[in-house]
Write a protein that holds these residues in place. Structure first.
Motif, PDB file in Angstrom:
ATOM      1  N   ILE A  27       0.865  -1.180   0.000  1.00  7.02           N
ATOM      2  CA  ILE A  27       0.000   0.000   0.000  1.00  7.02           C
ATOM      3  C   ILE A  27       0.897   1.225   0.000  1.00  7.02           C
ATOM      4  N   PHE A  28       0.903   1.948  -1.093  1.00  6.27           N
ATOM      5  CA  PHE A  28       1.744   3.143  -1.234  1.00  6.27           C
ATOM      6  C   PHE A  28       0.900   4.379  -0.927  1.00  6.27           C
ATOM      7  N   GLY A  29       1.431   5.256  -0.085  1.00  6.52           N
ATOM      8  CA  GLY A  29       0.653   6.386   0.396  1.00  6.52           C
ATOM      9  C   GLY A  29      -0.162   5.978   1.610  1.00  6.52           C
ATOM     10  N   ALA A  30       0.397   5.058   2.396  1.00  4.97           N
ATOM     11  CA  ALA A  30      -0.344   4.460   3.505  1.00  4.97           C
ATOM     12  C   ALA A  30      -0.608   5.427   4.646  1.00  4.97           C
ATOM     13  N   SER A  31       0.130   6.525   4.721  1.00  4.82           N
ATOM     14  CA  SER A  31      -0.057   7.462   5.833  1.00  4.82           C
ATOM     15  C   SER A  31      -1.104   8.527   5.522  1.00  4.82           C
ATOM     16  N   ILE A  66       3.584   6.542   8.806  1.00  7.84           N
ATOM     17  CA  ILE A  66       2.989   5.265   8.416  1.00  7.84           C
ATOM     18  C   ILE A  66       2.800   4.389   9.644  1.00  7.84           C
ATOM     19  N   SER A  67       3.774   4.406  10.541  1.00  9.45           N
ATOM     20  CA  SER A  67       3.659   3.637  11.777  1.00  9.45           C
ATOM     21  C   SER A  67       2.456   4.099  12.593  1.00  9.45           C
ATOM     22  N   PRO A  83       6.209  -4.727   7.521  1.00 11.07           N
ATOM     23  CA  PRO A  83       7.336  -3.905   7.048  1.00 11.07           C
ATOM     24  C   PRO A  83       6.872  -2.544   6.539  1.00 11.07           C
ATOM     25  N   ILE A  84       7.653  -1.534   6.827  1.00 13.44           N
ATOM     26  CA  ILE A  84       7.402  -0.179   6.339  1.00 13.44           C
ATOM     27  C   ILE A  84       8.576   0.228   5.458  1.00 13.44           C
ATOM     28  N   ILE A  85       8.267   0.631   4.231  1.00 13.20           N
ATOM     29  CA  ILE A  85       9.304   0.944   3.241  1.00 13.20           C
ATOM     30  C   ILE A  85       9.224   2.421   2.888  1.00 13.20           C
ATOM     31  N   GLN A  86      10.351   3.072   2.876  1.00 12.56           N
ATOM     32  CA  GLN A  86      10.394   4.489   2.516  1.00 12.56           C
ATOM     33  C   GLN A  86      10.495   4.620   0.998  1.00 12.56           C
ATOM     34  N   ALA A  87       9.568   5.363   0.438  1.00 14.43           N
ATOM     35  CA  ALA A  87       9.566   5.598  -1.011  1.00 14.43           C
ATOM     36  C   ALA A  87       8.895   6.927  -1.278  1.00 14.43           C
TER      37      ALA A  87
END
Length: 465
Positions: A27-31, A66-67, A83-87
């Motif tokens: 999920i991109f833009g999860a925050s 995101i967390s 997992p949280i990925i920075q992009a």
């Protein structure tokens, strides 16, 4: 022989590439405001025995945000270890690395006209299936023009508008169309959208409003890009082009309405045009003979019709106010200073309908929608050939569900992702397509019904008793 060796080698490359994909979904833009609701919906299906969703990751610019979104989505339970990925959309390398790790990427970063293309481009380069929740026609037209051939070559599917725009409209139009059995056929299907809130008003967040503003601002580009697309043949619809009044009083549903300019009608039209070119639907990537027959039977029951969406109100006054708001939005969206003003002060210019903080959880839970699909046509298509023939039959269906932006949209997006994960071989192998032609013959409607979105046949009647 060389062809067989080459095909085998390509198959081995594809298998090796898939084996490197760590996650089923990212999920991109999860925050973002909508993103956190998408996380919450995804968690309901994560690692459930019957669910194909086993691994997931969250991605965006800020790991801390995101967390926090994950904690909110999991509350009151302890958040799972995800997992949280920075992009970042401004870093192509981070997007490509991200896309290469997942089977399906869910893009929740909008407005898409500004930020969507880099994500699509990275998915296509990586051969990763892509879904988003945009309702911006200009973005979708550009993506189709620029990336369809590339997606076909890369072997991935790119499907936009998998949220409230435009799953209810696409699946709802198909549902109504399939009620016209035998020699009967629709001429038009008008969808009447009514949004209700037990809190007194419906509230949206600034991201949703920004997408609306940019969509209105680029309306002329939409027309230009549509004209520049390779023209598809219009579907054969019995009867003439229906007339439309500016204000529609739909007595059978009990609403006043005005036509809503949105992506929905464009996408339904595209699905029907693709269906005319492919009367049995798009062939599944690796479908069995039985699955092929099922697909062909399904699409043989779908009949084309002129389609539009109308924003509804209980009263004429409510519809007049909707028209005034639409005219003001069109005016301010037409020049840069106007766009800056209404996006800077959305609460002022929308009288609180859109807020930078978005709706409260209570406001979201208190909002619902109903969407009536009023189909009118002929009890027998042979009647069309008769002089002065008139539409003589009406079929009304309805879709209803929870808050359209923050509950129905995540439900629709996640269910599309689950179909893509569990039934990928039954879907088209690759390309840029509207959601209707991709998911119409799947079990998406059943999945939506199992997750709080109802499909009902309201009435069938003769217009001339």
């Amino acid at each position: 022989m060389d062809g067989v060796v080459a095909a085998t080698a390509m198959s081995m490359v594809e298998v090796a590439a898939e084996s490197r994909r760590i996650y089923d979904v990212v999920i991109f833009g999860a925050s973002g405001f909508t993103g956190k609701y998408v996380i919450r919906e995804a968690l309901k299906h994560l690692s459930v025995p019957s669910s194909p969703l086993k691994t997931i990751a969250l991605a965006g610019r800020s790991k801390s945000k995101i967390s926090s979104a994950l904690q909110w989505a999991a509350s009151p339970s302890t958040p799972p270890s995800i997992p949280i990925i920075q992009a970042d959309v401004l870093s192509r390398s981070s997007l490509v690395v991200l896309c290469r790790q997942t089977r399906v990427l869910l893009n929740c970063v909008g407005p898409y006209q500004q930020y969507g293309e880099p994500v699509v481009s990275a998915c296509v380069e990586s051969g990763t299936d892509y879904l988003d929740i945009t309702g911006e026609p200009d973005f979708m037209e550009k993506i189709e023009m620029d990336y369809h051939a590339k997606a076909v070559e890369a072997g991935c599917l790119v499907v936009s508008a998998c949220g409230f725009d435009s799953i209810p409209a696409e699946i709802g139009a198909i549902f109504n169309s399939r009620q016209w059995e035998g020699v009967s056929a629709p001429n038009k299907i008008n969808a009447y959208l009514k949004i209700e809130s037990d809190k007194g008003r419906v509230v949206g967040n600034i991201g949703t409003f920004a997408s609306v503003v940019h969509g209105v601002a680029n309306s002329k580009k939409i027309q230009g890009s549509q004209q520049s697309l390779a023209r598809r043949d219009d579907p054969m619809i019995p009867g003439g082009l229906p007339e439309e009044a500016i204000i529609d009083h739909q007595k059978d549903v009990g609403v006043w309405a005005v036509k809503l300019p949105s992506a929905d009608a464009i996408l339904v039209q595209k699905t029907l045009s693709i269906l005319k070119e492919n009367p049995t639907g798009l062939v599944g990537d690796k479908e069995s003979e039985e699955e092929c027959m099922k697909r062909e039977r399904f699409w043989s029951t779908v009949k084309p019709a002129h389609f539009s969406v109308k924003l509804s109100s209980k009263s004429l006054l409510g519809t007049v106010l909707n028209i005034i708001f639409g005219m003001l939005l069109l005016l301010f969206s037409s020049f840069s200073l106007g766009r800056w003003l209404i996006l800077k002060y959305p609460e002022v210019f929308t009288l609180g309908a859109f807020r930078k903080t978005g709706p409260t959880e209570e406001e979201v839970m208190g909002t619902s929608f109903k969407m009536w699909f009023v189909g009118e046509g002929y009890s027998d298509v042979a009647l069309v050939a008769q002089p002065d023939s008139k539409l003589d039959t009406q079929i009304i269906t309805r879709i209803s569900g929870p808050d359209l932006g923050y509950m129905t949209t995540p439900i629709a997006l996640i269910q599309c992702a689950l179909v893509m994960l569990g039934d990928r071989t039954k879907l088209p192998k690759a390309g840029v397509y509207p959601p209707g032609i991709v998911f119409g013959a799947s079990d998406l409607q059943k999945r939506l019904e199992e997750n709080g979105i109802s499909f009902d046949v309201i009435s069938r009647k003769s217009l001339f008793p």
